[in-house]
Design a protein around this motif. Structure first.
Motif, short mmCIF file in Angstrom:
data_model
loop_
_atom_site.label_atom_id
_atom_site.label_comp_id
_atom_site.label_asym_id
_atom_site.label_seq_id
_atom_site.Cartn_x
_atom_site.Cartn_y
_atom_site.Cartn_z
N ARG A 166 9.92 13.58 10.57
CA ARG A 166 9.14 12.66 11.39
C ARG A 166 9.74 12.45 12.78
O ARG A 166 10.96 12.43 12.95
CB ARG A 166 9.00 11.30 10.70
N LEU A 167 8.83 12.26 13.74
CA LEU A 167 9.17 11.85 15.10
C LEU A 167 8.83 10.38 15.26
O LEU A 167 7.75 9.93 14.86
CB LEU A 167 8.36 12.66 16.10
N PHE A 168 9.75 9.63 15.87
CA PHE A 168 9.50 8.25 16.27
C PHE A 168 9.53 8.23 17.79
O PHE A 168 10.55 8.54 18.41
CB PHE A 168 10.57 7.31 15.70
N MET A 169 8.41 7.87 18.43
CA MET A 169 8.28 7.97 19.88
C MET A 169 7.65 6.71 20.44
O MET A 169 6.72 6.16 19.86
CB MET A 169 7.40 9.18 20.22
N THR A 170 8.17 6.23 21.58
CA THR A 170 7.54 5.11 22.28
C THR A 170 6.88 5.62 23.55
O THR A 170 7.27 6.65 24.11
CB THR A 170 8.54 4.01 22.62
N ALA A 171 5.89 4.87 24.04
CA ALA A 171 5.09 5.33 25.18
C ALA A 171 4.35 4.15 25.79
O ALA A 171 4.38 3.03 25.26
CB ALA A 171 4.09 6.39 24.71
N PHE A 172 3.71 4.41 26.93
CA PHE A 172 2.73 3.49 27.51
C PHE A 172 1.36 4.18 27.43
O PHE A 172 1.09 5.14 28.15
CB PHE A 172 3.05 3.18 28.97
N VAL A 173 0.53 3.71 26.51
CA VAL A 173 -0.82 4.25 26.34
C VAL A 173 -1.77 3.39 27.15
O VAL A 173 -1.93 2.19 26.89
CB VAL A 173 -1.23 4.24 24.85
N VAL A 174 -2.40 4.00 28.14
CA VAL A 174 -3.32 3.25 29.01
C VAL A 174 -4.71 3.29 28.38
O VAL A 174 -5.54 4.14 28.69
CB VAL A 174 -3.31 3.80 30.45
N ASP A 175 -4.93 2.37 27.47
CA ASP A 175 -6.24 2.23 26.84
C ASP A 175 -7.12 1.35 27.74
O ASP A 175 -6.75 1.01 28.86
CB ASP A 175 -6.09 1.63 25.44
N HIS A 176 -8.30 0.97 27.26
CA HIS A 176 -9.22 0.21 28.11
C HIS A 176 -8.65 -1.15 28.47
O HIS A 176 -8.88 -1.66 29.57
CB HIS A 176 -10.58 0.05 27.40
N VAL A 177 -7.84 -1.75 27.58
CA VAL A 177 -7.25 -3.06 27.88
C VAL A 177 -6.21 -2.92 28.98
O VAL A 177 -6.20 -3.67 29.96
CB VAL A 177 -6.62 -3.67 26.61
N ALA A 178 -5.33 -1.93 28.84
CA ALA A 178 -4.30 -1.73 29.84
C ALA A 178 -4.89 -1.30 31.18
O ALA A 178 -4.43 -1.72 32.24
CB ALA A 178 -3.29 -0.69 29.35
N ALA A 179 -5.90 -0.45 31.14
CA ALA A 179 -6.49 0.05 32.38
C ALA A 179 -7.18 -1.07 33.17
O ALA A 179 -7.04 -1.16 34.39
CB ALA A 179 -7.49 1.16 32.08
N ALA A 180 -7.91 -1.91 32.46
CA ALA A 180 -8.65 -2.98 33.13
C ALA A 180 -7.83 -4.25 33.28
O ALA A 180 -8.18 -5.13 34.07
CB ALA A 180 -9.92 -3.29 32.34
#
Length: 281
Positions: free
Chosen positions: A188-202
């Motif tokens: 398994r890979l454990f990874m963190t990120a910033f996902v720019v979904d509709h909430v983050a984008a707006a």
């Protein structure tokens, strides 16, 4: 956030595990252990937050969300000055468990060798001279030509915390391809990120971390923070990392969106756990 709300918000419908009293007892004992090494808090390698508390928090995530085991072979990509490694010394089996940490910055690797490997010989640290315009601008190894110095299928668990948050999209694809090569089937890979979904984008809630006022970079999947170096903080369109993981032969088992976007969560960055195809559960 309730488990029901989290499942509804995440594109990978995955139930978070229940709290584990044994894990909580372990984490508490590590927080109180005054004999564990800890770098000078003013060191440029330490980063934001408490060195000990952040590392302990992530150890809990590695165990409960990622499924790391005491006998696992662990690779920590971008290990820095050992924030994740120090708590893992209290969890990985001294004889069966093994940890390998890599980083392009010699200072952090030197500290880890001196204060961790000297006491825990199953923990190894290696400098890999990967070029990065912020952290290692004179590096000799291009991120687009990365091949890490380990055999195929060598690891059970790979850590990438705050790594893709500082990479351009073409290098993300290369890194994840390497992870797919290095993991055993079922690893398994454990990874963190910033996902720019509709909430983050707006920024609909108006409570997003003000330091992360992302703006889209042209027509690509990347979002950067204006007036900051481009790779200081990188977000990606929702779905980009999902596709990159799939191309690398990794199936997402957990996708949990974090508190940075201004919504309640038990972790700050977004978390992905992905499993190398071809193995059991």
């Amino acid at each position: 956030m309730s488990e029901t709300a989290l499942r509804q918000e995440n594109t990978a419908a995955t139930e978070l595990p229940a709290r584990d009293e044994r894990v909580e007892a372990l984490l508490g004992s590590i927080l109180r252990n005054r004999f564990l090494p800890e770098p000078n808090p003013d060191s440029v390698f330490v980063g934001d937050g408490s060195f000990r508390a952040v590392g302990v928090e992530f150890l809990g995530h590695f165990i409960l969300l990622g499924g790391v085991r005491p006998e696992s072979r662990v690779l920590d990509i971008g290990c820095g000055i050992g924030r994740m490694a120090v708590p893992l010394t209290q969890y990985l089996d001294f004889e069966k468990g093994h940890y390998s940490g890599i980083d392009p910055v010699e200072g952090g690797i030197g500290w880890c060798r001196r204060f961790i490997t000297s006491v825990y010989p199953n923990f190894a640290f290696q400098r890999v001279d990967i070029a990065h315009e912020l952290y290692n601008p004179s590096g000799k190894i291009s991120g687009n030509a990365l091949k890490l110095p380990y055999a195929d299928g060598h690891f059970d668990f790979v850590i990438m915390t705050s790594i893709v948050t500082h990479l351009p999209p073409d290098e993300v694809l290369v890194y994840l391809r390497e992870v797919g090569r290095l993991l055993k089937p079922g690893g398994r890979l454990f990874m963190t990120a910033f996902v720019v979904d509709h909430v983050a984008a707006a920024n609909e809630s108006g409570r997003r971390d003000a330091r992360l006022s992302f703006a889209r970079d042209g027509d690509g999947p990347c979002w950067y923070v204006p007036d900051m170096p481009r790779l200081a903080a990188v977000g990606f369109d929702d779905g980009f990392l999902d596709g990159a993981l799939d191309r690398a032969g990794l199936a997402i088992t957990l996708k949990a969106l974090g508190a940075w976007r201004g919504k309640e969560a038990e972790h700050y960055q977004d978390i992905f756990v992905a499993e190398r195809r071809g193995g059991g559960a």
